[in-house]
Scaffold this motif. Structure first.
Motif, short mmCIF file in Angstrom:
data_model
loop_
_atom_site.label_atom_id
_atom_site.label_comp_id
_atom_site.label_asym_id
_atom_site.label_seq_id
_atom_site.Cartn_x
_atom_site.Cartn_y
_atom_site.Cartn_z
N VAL A 187 -5.68 2.47 6.72
CA VAL A 187 -4.95 3.40 7.59
C VAL A 187 -5.86 4.56 8.00
CG1 VAL A 187 -3.06 5.10 7.63
CG2 VAL A 187 -2.64 2.75 6.83
N ARG A 198 -7.02 5.71 11.72
CA ARG A 198 -6.83 7.08 12.20
C ARG A 198 -8.17 7.67 12.69
NH1 ARG A 198 -2.13 10.09 10.71
NH2 ARG A 198 -3.44 11.96 10.53
N ASN A 218 6.46 3.82 5.48
CA ASN A 218 6.34 2.45 5.93
C ASN A 218 6.53 1.55 4.72
OD1 ASN A 218 5.77 3.24 8.52
ND2 ASN A 218 3.61 2.71 8.45
N VAL A 255 -1.04 -3.80 6.97
CA VAL A 255 -1.45 -2.74 7.90
C VAL A 255 -1.43 -3.26 9.34
CG1 VAL A 255 -3.33 -1.20 8.62
CG2 VAL A 255 -2.72 -1.39 6.20
N TRP A 307 2.12 -3.34 10.52
CA TRP A 307 2.58 -1.99 10.82
C TRP A 307 2.06 -1.52 12.18
CZ3 TRP A 307 1.35 0.48 5.40
CH2 TRP A 307 2.35 0.12 4.49
N ARG A 364 3.63 2.22 13.56
CA ARG A 364 2.39 2.78 14.12
C ARG A 364 2.54 4.28 14.35
NH1 ARG A 364 1.98 -0.17 18.19
NH2 ARG A 364 2.74 1.31 19.72
N ILE A 406 1.86 6.05 11.21
CA ILE A 406 0.42 6.06 10.93
C ILE A 406 -0.28 7.09 11.81
CG2 ILE A 406 -1.69 4.67 11.16
CD1 ILE A 406 0.03 2.24 10.22
N SER A 417 -0.73 11.56 1.97
CA SER A 417 -0.16 10.23 1.87
C SER A 417 -0.35 9.69 0.46
CB SER A 417 -0.84 9.29 2.87
OG SER A 417 -0.24 8.03 2.87
N GLN A 474 4.05 3.09 1.94
CA GLN A 474 3.17 4.22 2.21
C GLN A 474 4.03 5.37 2.69
OE1 GLN A 474 -0.23 3.72 4.84
NE2 GLN A 474 -1.11 5.64 4.09
#
Length: 146
Positions: free
Chosen positions: A5, A9, A65, A80, A83, A90, A93, A100, A116
């Motif tokens: 994640v 990002r 999530n 992931v 997601w 998303r 995220i 987190s 998460q």
């Protein structure tokens, strides 16, 4: 999951999340419950987990999530990717969250359950590296769910 994640990002110009172990504990508890039932995947108890997150850090937004994978070679990558293919996941995220935690549990069937949590820490100043936080200047608040 956490590293994947954060990689996403970073690649999209967003600030990386900081790990919060106490949030990960909350995630693990929910994962364990889902893995033990193996018939439930969802957000039941989200208000309670949001309240716990608010007691752990001074935050105004709580997002989570949840996901499950079965019979895949790379479960973390699989969850992931799923997601990222879902607009609501998303958005979590890509949110303005700063902290987190992640939990993973494996059920008897081999299914991997993931949670998460994403929160925005009110005391965090982007780019500032510090380990001691001042008292927050506003009241602790976890956004209520309708």
């Amino acid at each position: 999951v956490f590293a994947l994640v954060n990689s996403y990002r970073r690649d999209h110009g967003l600030e990386e999340l900081r790990w919060e172990e106490s949030l990960a504990v909350v995630c693990r508890l929910h994962c364990r419950r889902m893995a033990e039932s193996e018939s439930y995947l969802g957000h039941a108890g989200i208000d309670f987990r949001g309240a716990l997150a608010g007691a752990i850090v001074d935050c105004i937004v709580y997002r989570e999530n949840v996901g499950m994978t079965l019979n895949v070679d790379h479960p973390a990558q699989g969850v992931v990717m799923s997601w990222l293919e879902s607009g609501s996941h998303r958005r979590n995220i890509e949110s303005d969250a700063t902290l987190s935690g992640v939990g993973v549990s494996i059920g008897e069937s081999g299914a991997c359950f993931f949670v998460q949590i994403f929160v925005k820490d009110l005391t965090y100043i982007p780019g500032e590296d510090r380990t001691i936080y001042p008292e927050p200047s506003i009241e602790r608040y976890v956004e209520p769910r309708p």
